[in-house]
Scaffold this motif. Sequence first.
Motif, short mmCIF file in Angstrom:
data_model
loop_
_atom_site.label_atom_id
_atom_site.label_comp_id
_atom_site.label_asym_id
_atom_site.label_seq_id
_atom_site.Cartn_x
_atom_site.Cartn_y
_atom_site.Cartn_z
N ILE A 173 -41.64 4.76 4.91
CA ILE A 173 -42.08 6.15 5.06
C ILE A 173 -40.89 7.11 4.94
O ILE A 173 -40.93 8.10 4.20
N LEU A 174 -39.81 6.81 5.66
CA LEU A 174 -38.63 7.69 5.64
C LEU A 174 -37.96 7.67 4.27
O LEU A 174 -37.50 8.70 3.78
N THR A 175 -37.91 6.50 3.64
CA THR A 175 -37.34 6.40 2.30
C THR A 175 -38.16 7.21 1.31
O THR A 175 -37.61 7.88 0.43
N THR A 176 -39.48 7.15 1.45
CA THR A 176 -40.36 7.94 0.58
C THR A 176 -40.13 9.42 0.78
O THR A 176 -40.06 10.20 -0.19
N PHE A 177 -39.99 9.85 2.02
CA PHE A 177 -39.74 11.26 2.30
C PHE A 177 -38.41 11.72 1.69
O PHE A 177 -38.31 12.83 1.17
N PHE A 228 -51.11 5.78 1.33
CA PHE A 228 -50.43 6.21 2.55
C PHE A 228 -49.05 6.78 2.23
O PHE A 228 -48.68 7.87 2.68
N TYR A 229 -48.28 6.06 1.40
CA TYR A 229 -46.95 6.54 1.03
C TYR A 229 -47.05 7.81 0.18
O TYR A 229 -46.17 8.66 0.22
N GLY A 230 -48.14 7.92 -0.58
CA GLY A 230 -48.33 9.09 -1.43
C GLY A 230 -48.39 10.39 -0.64
O GLY A 230 -47.99 11.45 -1.14
N ILE A 231 -48.89 10.32 0.59
CA ILE A 231 -48.95 11.52 1.44
C ILE A 231 -47.54 12.03 1.70
O ILE A 231 -47.28 13.24 1.62
N PHE A 232 -46.62 11.12 1.98
CA PHE A 232 -45.23 11.52 2.27
C PHE A 232 -44.50 11.90 0.98
O PHE A 232 -43.54 12.67 1.03
N ASN A 233 -44.96 11.36 -0.14
CA ASN A 233 -44.35 11.71 -1.42
C ASN A 233 -44.55 13.18 -1.76
O ASN A 233 -43.76 13.78 -2.49
N GLY A 288 -30.04 1.59 -0.77
CA GLY A 288 -29.13 1.88 0.33
C GLY A 288 -29.84 2.53 1.50
O GLY A 288 -29.63 2.16 2.67
N VAL A 289 -30.69 3.52 1.21
CA VAL A 289 -31.41 4.22 2.29
C VAL A 289 -32.40 3.26 2.97
O VAL A 289 -32.48 3.20 4.20
N PHE A 290 -33.15 2.50 2.17
CA PHE A 290 -34.15 1.59 2.72
C PHE A 290 -33.51 0.54 3.63
O PHE A 290 -33.93 0.35 4.78
N ILE A 291 -32.49 -0.13 3.13
CA ILE A 291 -31.82 -1.17 3.92
C ILE A 291 -31.06 -0.55 5.09
O ILE A 291 -31.02 -1.11 6.20
N GLY A 292 -30.49 0.63 4.87
CA GLY A 292 -29.76 1.31 5.94
C GLY A 292 -30.65 1.67 7.11
O GLY A 292 -30.27 1.49 8.28
#
Length: 337
Positions: free
Chosen positions: A75-79, A213-218, A293-297
Amino acid sequence: MKIQKLRFIVQTAFFLLIAYGIYKYYLFVFHGNNRPDFLDAFLPIVGVYDIIMKIRTGITDPFHPAAMAIMLAVILTTFILGKGFCSWICPVGTLLDYITWLRNKLPFIKKVDNVGSKLKNWKYYFALDIPLRSLKYLILGWFLYNILLIPAQMMSMMAQNISAAADIELFKFWIDLFHGKENLFAAILVLILIFSFIIPRFWCKYLCPLGAFYGIFNLFSLTHLRRSPKTCTQCKQCSNCLIGLTPYKTVEFNNSECVMCLQCKSKCTHDAMKLQILGRNVPLWIYPFALIGVFIGIIGLFMAAGIWHSHLTMRDEAYLLLKHGFDVEWARNILMK
């Protein structure tokens, strides 16, 4: 290196990681090895449930905290970077891309393409495409509605009674499927694969509730793909969209459908497509490294905060395995002590 080749390499790396996780889970079930927590990625409903439970009650699921951590990381990576998880990391999306790659290598593919072309040229295609894309939002709405129906004071108890063995139940389900005990689901799966062979990313376009679901944050992402009408010549070289969008007709790509595969940007020969982070143009090659990097971080931060490893002991796991039909020696030996 071309961006699509790089995407293929990234996809394959994560796909192999998941395959290794499945092998590790097999060793856990049948030989008593440590359970791989990162395989909780296959429990997205548990992850969404745990997020809602955390918001409503302040309680963190002790059984599968990694499911919530992975879901929040996506979710945060998508945002921050758009819905790139779907096209760069998701193992289901990768499998569907492998199917598309295979169909393009087969000698009779022109016949399949003719079916697809006739379908796209059908005058009622777009009239059907939009409501069909809505199916995944209806499925998502059904899941969220049923979770929100649960009283807050009961969520923790239900997590204990249902979610604790969710991974074991899922593993058993797939074993039963391969042994011919889930014929209805097997038939549905075969139909989805057949349609995915004809229509690339069929599942992602029409049925995936997680993509919805991810599309909402996109919609609110800090990363944008934009087409400049001034420099675009309508050459349609960007029209081979991974999920069937029409980039040459769109200015702003922060919709709920775009998966940031960057195929349109890489195909554009007139520099009409711009990849922007916080409104600034960035080179194409930066995106995959930033995404990974963001996802794994973010997952690393959850690990550091202690929201990752299951609190279930091996004795608990042994009991749950035996309860769900896995009569394995190591589990019996633990419970006999």
